[in-house]
Motif scaffolding. Structure first.
Motif, mmCIF file in Angstrom:
data_model
loop_
_atom_site.group_PDB
_atom_site.id
_atom_site.type_symbol
_atom_site.label_atom_id
_atom_site.label_comp_id
_atom_site.label_asym_id
_atom_site.label_seq_id
_atom_site.Cartn_x
_atom_site.Cartn_y
_atom_site.Cartn_z
ATOM 1 N N ASP A 1 43.613 29.673 39.969
ATOM 2 C CA ASP A 1 42.437 30.559 39.932
ATOM 3 C C ASP A 1 42.868 32.024 39.894
ATOM 4 O O ASP A 1 42.336 32.823 39.125
ATOM 5 N N SER A 2 43.831 32.366 40.749
ATOM 6 C CA SER A 2 44.314 33.738 40.801
ATOM 7 C C SER A 2 44.978 34.128 39.482
ATOM 8 O O SER A 2 44.803 35.254 38.987
ATOM 9 N N HIS A 3 45.720 33.197 38.894
ATOM 10 C CA HIS A 3 46.386 33.454 37.618
ATOM 11 C C HIS A 3 45.359 33.768 36.523
ATOM 12 O O HIS A 3 45.530 34.733 35.763
ATOM 13 N N VAL A 4 44.304 32.964 36.460
ATOM 14 C CA VAL A 4 43.274 33.183 35.437
ATOM 15 C C VAL A 4 42.626 34.550 35.618
ATOM 16 O O VAL A 4 42.427 35.298 34.656
ATOM 17 N N LYS A 5 42.310 34.900 36.860
ATOM 18 C CA LYS A 5 41.679 36.197 37.135
ATOM 19 C C LYS A 5 42.578 37.356 36.690
ATOM 20 O O LYS A 5 42.109 38.320 36.074
ATOM 21 N N GLN A 6 43.865 37.246 37.005
ATOM 22 C CA GLN A 6 44.792 38.318 36.650
ATOM 23 C C GLN A 6 44.969 38.430 35.138
ATOM 24 O O GLN A 6 45.041 39.544 34.583
ATOM 25 N N VAL A 7 45.032 37.284 34.456
ATOM 26 C CA VAL A 7 45.187 37.292 32.997
ATOM 27 C C VAL A 7 43.976 37.946 32.331
ATOM 28 O O VAL A 7 44.118 38.810 31.459
ATOM 29 N N VAL A 8 42.770 37.536 32.746
ATOM 30 C CA VAL A 8 41.548 38.079 32.147
ATOM 31 C C VAL A 8 41.452 39.582 32.413
ATOM 32 O O VAL A 8 41.117 40.373 31.517
ATOM 33 N N LYS A 9 41.758 39.989 33.649
ATOM 34 C CA LYS A 9 41.663 41.408 34.008
ATOM 35 C C LYS A 9 42.659 42.245 33.212
ATOM 36 O O LYS A 9 42.312 43.306 32.659
ATOM 37 N N HIS A 10 43.904 41.798 33.131
ATOM 38 C CA HIS A 10 44.922 42.560 32.416
ATOM 39 C C HIS A 10 44.624 42.599 30.924
ATOM 40 O O HIS A 10 44.825 43.634 30.263
ATOM 41 N N TYR A 11 44.152 41.492 30.382
ATOM 42 C CA TYR A 11 43.796 41.452 28.958
ATOM 43 C C TYR A 11 42.679 42.449 28.670
ATOM 44 O O TYR A 11 42.720 43.179 27.677
ATOM 45 N N PHE A 12 41.689 42.491 29.561
ATOM 46 C CA PHE A 12 40.562 43.410 29.364
ATOM 47 C C PHE A 12 41.033 44.861 29.451
ATOM 48 O O PHE A 12 40.628 45.707 28.643
ATOM 49 N N GLU A 13 41.874 45.153 30.419
ATOM 50 C CA GLU A 13 42.380 46.523 30.573
ATOM 51 C C GLU A 13 43.210 46.957 29.360
ATOM 52 O O GLU A 13 43.237 48.136 29.009
#
Length: 261
Positions: A53-65
């Motif tokens: 779950d944490s991995h998915v959140k970090q990937v989505v956030k970094h991709y968006f940034e």
């Protein structure tokens, strides 16, 4: 004052809730949060699920940034996402609800800002979506509603216009389904996931109805248990075993946790 997590409160949205077990669980959680003690006979939850779950959140956030948008595989939540917020930690995400003399706590998973200025609360679930999870939908829906109530009373992330779940379901390896290549496993172990979104309808009266029910149960020293409740059966068995041990050891400690919930 009643102290309850948004997750525990959400259990009252499920059908066939045992009020006796609910009262015990809420009291135990409150005791544990104060004393930092653990309940015996508990198996630890594998950390891999929270790690995914944490991995998915970090990937989505970094991709968006980096790209100014969510990844193409990210499901449509019915509105344009223009930002990803940093929700407060569980220590800070709580509110006191005066009219019910209740402190409600929670932990937001993900918060998106929408193009119209409103916000969307989401929750990632690393699991296969099945009829079992569908039966838990009232729990998940109520949990997010309770977090929406905390945010509103704290004056953050308001208004909330969308609530959603995102299931990340692992895909099985089969030699002939074309999902994997053997090269995927030469240097690293790769696991592909299917993403399943569930948009939840907002009910502005849901949390208050659950709070009323919770306060009523917690004010009852002997709430009615559910007929044939498996947890009640196990609790009675544990109680009998404990009484037998105390009889042998000549122990009399009626102030113990086991006897007072």
């Amino acid at each position: 004052m009643l102290k309850i997590s948004g997750k525990n409160l959400a259990e009252l949205a499920l059908p066939n809730v045992c009020f006796a077990c609910f009262r015990i669980r809420v009291n135990l959680d409150a005791q544990i949060s104060v004393d930092r003690k653990k309940i015996p006979y508990q198996m630890p939850i594998p950390g891999i699920f929270s790690n995914i779950d944490s991995h998915v959140k970090q990937v989505v956030k970094h991709y968006f940034e980096t790209h100014g948008k969510v990844p193409t595989w990210f499901p449509d939540i019915g509105a344009k996402i223009v930002g990803i917020e940093n929700p407060p930690g569980w220590q800070d995400f709580n509110t006191y609800i005066t009219e019910y003399d209740t402190k409600m706590t929670g932990a937001l998973d993900v918060v998106f800002k929408i193009s119209d200025g409103s916000y969307a609360f989401g929750d990632y679930k690393t699991a296969r979506f099945s009829e079992t999870h569908d039966s838990l939908m009232p729990l998940y829906k109520s949990q997010l509603h309770n977090y929406m109530e905390i945010a509103k009373r704290k004056g953050i992330f308001s208004p909330v216009s969308r609530l959603f779940l995102i299931y990340t379901e692992p895909l099985d390896y089969k030699p002939d389904n074309g999902l994997y290549n053997l090269s995927d496993f030469e240097d690293n172990f790769k696991l592909h996931f299917k993403v399943i979104p569930k948009i939840l309808e907002i009910d502005l009266n849901l949390t208050e109805s659950l709070l009323k029910k919770a306060v009523s149960i917690m004010n009852d020293r002997n709430p009615k248990g559910l007929a044939n409740c498996s947890n009640c059966v196990l609790r009675e068995r544990l109680y009998s075993e404990e009484c037998s041990i105390r009889e042998i050891q000549k122990i009399d400690r009626t102030d113990d946790m086991l006897f007072n919930y």
